[in-house]
Scaffold this active site. Structure first.
Site, short mmCIF file in Angstrom:
data_model
loop_
_atom_site.label_atom_id
_atom_site.label_comp_id
_atom_site.label_asym_id
_atom_site.label_seq_id
_atom_site.Cartn_x
_atom_site.Cartn_y
_atom_site.Cartn_z
CE LYS A 1 -1.64 0.96 4.04
NZ LYS A 1 -0.87 2.16 4.43
CB THR A 2 3.64 2.39 2.18
OG1 THR A 2 2.89 2.22 3.38
CG2 THR A 2 4.51 3.62 2.30
CG ASP B 1 -2.20 5.44 4.19
OD1 ASP B 1 -2.76 4.44 3.71
OD2 ASP B 1 -1.10 5.39 4.77
CD GLU B 2 -3.43 2.34 7.47
OE1 GLU B 2 -4.46 1.64 7.40
OE2 GLU B 2 -2.30 1.86 7.58
CD GLN C 1 -4.87 -4.88 7.31
OE1 GLN C 1 -3.99 -4.73 8.15
NE2 GLN C 1 -4.62 -4.81 6.01
NE ARG D 1 -0.83 -7.80 10.87
CZ ARG D 1 -0.86 -7.00 9.81
NH1 ARG D 1 0.08 -6.09 9.63
NH2 ARG D 1 -1.83 -7.10 8.90
#
Length: 658
Positions: free
Chosen positions: A50-51, A241-242, A272, A613
């Site tokens: 994503k980043t 973002d997010e 998420q 994770r």
């Protein structure tokens, strides 16, 4: 002849770009990066880059000739924005430094300084932090006389939290008090009056708190057409973002900033969304295509973190989700072991398994810092912490106190130590300072008397101020009673101490219901020991640090530590090997989440975050049964989330003590 230049990067020759986007990005990332015009919803699965996508999208815009100061990148931390733009600058040069980036709050502050006068806001306003807000609330609380009530009024920090939750959850303050702070329900009306006084004080003194920044920005964009046109004309391309973590106000701000051109891209993962307690609304990302009907939806599903076996389990879990965008994570990392499902007899065996497996992996060359134990709530790790101390396995804990460093637990243990050793000066001083009217100097004098007394538990003869005498008598009576039962089980002695300590706990901590559950957990642990001496010796294998902050700071300086973390604190991170403990009905999902379908869905997303994770190894563990004192229930069923994962995707492990 007039010429129209299309700012959508697709109109330019690939040869004109310094960066080879085609080779550096996968097809889905490239789609998100190369479409600037109109709304875009980028559903970015866990570990999908994503980043990287955001960074290359900004770079592509700049290489396409878009003015850097017309690009706005909104993130949830300043550090995230700074890191992204620093990487953009490394790709395309100094133009990256001119891109506007920051948090919703920092952006709001800058805009309100410049345009706030449109809604009557003086540009010279001051921004107050949480500490300032608490102090102001305390001042007004005293002025209104609420500090002199017969029944206990909430402390300043708790009141500040109530106000903020009302803002972020967009609920009335009385509803917040009744739902989340029922122990203060009788004061709901006065707390509402206190909020009115707090608001008036801020207005009079030109002060805005963090929540006000967003509220006033929304008001500016809604109420002043002139200001809105100026702002949206400047920031023609907006990225957020997010987005699954935005609250209602932030979502409306994003919509208003999109303006008429609607050149807005939001990035996030509905799977998420785990912060509803902070006001985050998963509906913001789910309803984005309805708010912007013409939006392009791009799904980033290729995962660069985990093995196929781990992703298969995560995908299987989310197939049962009642809401959300359907996606299926995939990877090219084919080699790996199936996630382990480990049934343990009890909490102690669970802790023993984790510790043994951690040491085994370390022998195989996996550093401790590349392993993590994740849990739903902080107290789920208490038994494990004791086992790690016993085996001298260093660890750092995120998202809550280390077990023996929580103040209320240290208080209780100090009382037990006095029962075992009536001349334990350190414990006496801690216990005496809990009594109203006793300070450091008088506590030392009282201990001198105790040391010389024939019966150290008889505090009736201690010379003390009238204010402290009642507390001393109650303490002496409890200790005298407990001393006659010193050969009883430590669990029984802990119950006696807890009954005495509860009024003190209630007075010292606004969140005393949660802290009392911690004492219940300590009682469960005490039940494993036959004598008080054995119990206290076990707890003292590694003395508690002076403070939680110091402990965490020192641990984090040392790379060789096992990570213990709540799942909320682990979001966005990754480890080679991950253990998810207490995957048990009533613990994960928690009892409280079973009250509503939306809460249960969030618990499922929380498990999804935990699973994703892991890079190489994943273990889901649960004790076969455990007594929950808070609900008076025997928990004996593994988590429904384990049962929802296709059985062939998990490998069942059996514990052997031979």
């Amino acid at each position: 002849m007039a010429r129209t230049y299309n700012l959508n990067s697709d109109s330019r020759s690939e040869k004109s770009f310094k960066i080879d986007y085609d080779s550096l990005l996968n097809p889905q990332q490239l789609e998100a990066v190369t479409h600037f015009s109109g709304p875009v919803l980028c559903i970015a699965g866990a570990g999908s880059g994503k980043t990287r996508t955001l960074i290359y999208r900004v770079a592509r815009m700049l290489e396409s000739g878009i003015a850097p100061d017309s690009i706005l990148l909104l993130t949830f931390t300043r550090k995230a924005a700074a890191n992204m733009l620093e990487r953009v600058t490394s790709l395309v040069g100094s133009a990256g430094k001119a891109v506007a980036g920051g948090t919703y709050h920092s952006f709001a502050a800058n805009v309100l300084r410049k345009y706030g006068h449109h809604i009557g806001l003086n540009p010279g306003f001051s921004i107050i932090d949480e500490g300032d807000s608490s102090d102001i609330i305390n001042f007004i609380r005293t002025e209104m006389g609420f500090n002199r009530k017969e029944s206990r009024f909430p402390q300043k920090k708790t009141v500040a939290q109530m106000f903020s939750k009302a803002n972020n959850l967009e609920k009335s303050l009385p509803d917040i008090v009744n739902e989340l702070y029922p122990q203060f329900a009788e004061h709901a009306e006065d707390i509402d009056k206190l909020r009115e006084g707090f608001t008036a004080y801020k207005q009079k003194n030109m002060l805005l708190d963090y929540d006000d920044l967003l509220i006033f920005l929304q008001r500016l964009l809604t109420d002043s057409e002139s200001a809105r046109i100026q702002i949206t004309s400047r920031y023609r391309y907006v990225m957020a973002d997010e987005y699954q973590d935005t609250n209602g106000v932030q979502a409306r701000i994003t919509f208003l900033l999109a303006g008429d051109k609607k050149n807005v891209m939001v990035v996030g993962d509905d799977a998420q969304s785990i912060y509803s307690f902070r006001g985050a609304r998963v509906s913001n990302i789910l309803e984005f295509p309805e708010v912007f009907p013409e939006c392009r939806v791009v799904r980033l599903e290729r995962n660069y973190r985990s093995t196929r076996q781990i992703l298969d389990a995560a995908n299987s879990l989310m197939e049962k989700a009642g809401e959300g965008f359907k996606k299926k994570l995939f990877t090219e990392k084919e080699s790996g072991e199936p996630p382990a499902c480990v049934r343990c007899e009890d909490e102690q065996e669970q802790a023993m398994f984790i510790a043994a497996r951690v040491l085994e992996l370390r022998e195989q060359g996996i550093p401790l810092k590349n392993m993590a134990v994740l849990f739903r709530s902080s107290f789920h790790a208490y038994q494990l912490e004791l086992e790690l101390k016993r085996r001298n396995i260093p660890y750092v804990k995120w998202g809550g106190f280390k077990f023996l460093e929580a103040g209320h637990l240290k208080d209780v243990i100090a009382h037990l130590r006095i029962i075992q050793n009536p001349y334990d000066q350190v414990s006496w001083l801690r216990v005496l300072l809990l009594i109203e009217g006793i300070g450091t100097h008088s506590a030392s004098e009282i201990f001198t008397h105790i040391r010389q007394a024939e019966n150290p538990y008889d505090l009736s003869q201690v010379k003390a101020r009238t204010k402290a005498r009642s507390g001393l008598l109650k303490l002496g009576q409890m200790l005298t009673s407990a001393s006659t039962l010193v050969n009883s089980t430590p669990a029984r002695l802990l119950e006696i101490v807890s009954d005495y300590y509860f009024p003190i706990l209630k007075e010292r901590f606004d969140d005393y219901p949660r802290r009392f559950k911690d004492i219940d957990q300590l009682t469960i642990i005490a039940g494993r020991f036959a004598t008080l001496s054995d119990f206290l010796t076990d707890l003292a294998l590694e003395p508690p640090k002076d403070s939680v902050d110091e402990a965490l700071a020192s641990d984090q300086d040392d790379d060789e530590n096992l990570i213990l973390s709540t799942i909320h604190s682990a979001k966005g991170l990754e480890w080679h090997s991950v253990f998810v403990i207490h995957a048990l009905e009533g613990r994960f999902p928690s009892f409280s989440s079973l009250k509503s379908e939306s809460d249960l869905e969030e618990e499922r997303r929380l498990m999804y975050v935990a699973i994703t994770r892991a890079e190489e190894n994943l273990a889901l563990t649960y004790p076969s049964q455990i007594w929950d004192p808070a609900t008076g229930t025997l928990l004996a069923r593994k988590s429904r989330f384990i049962e929802e994962i296709s059985p062939q995707l998990l490998e069942n492990w059996q514990i052997s003590r031979s």
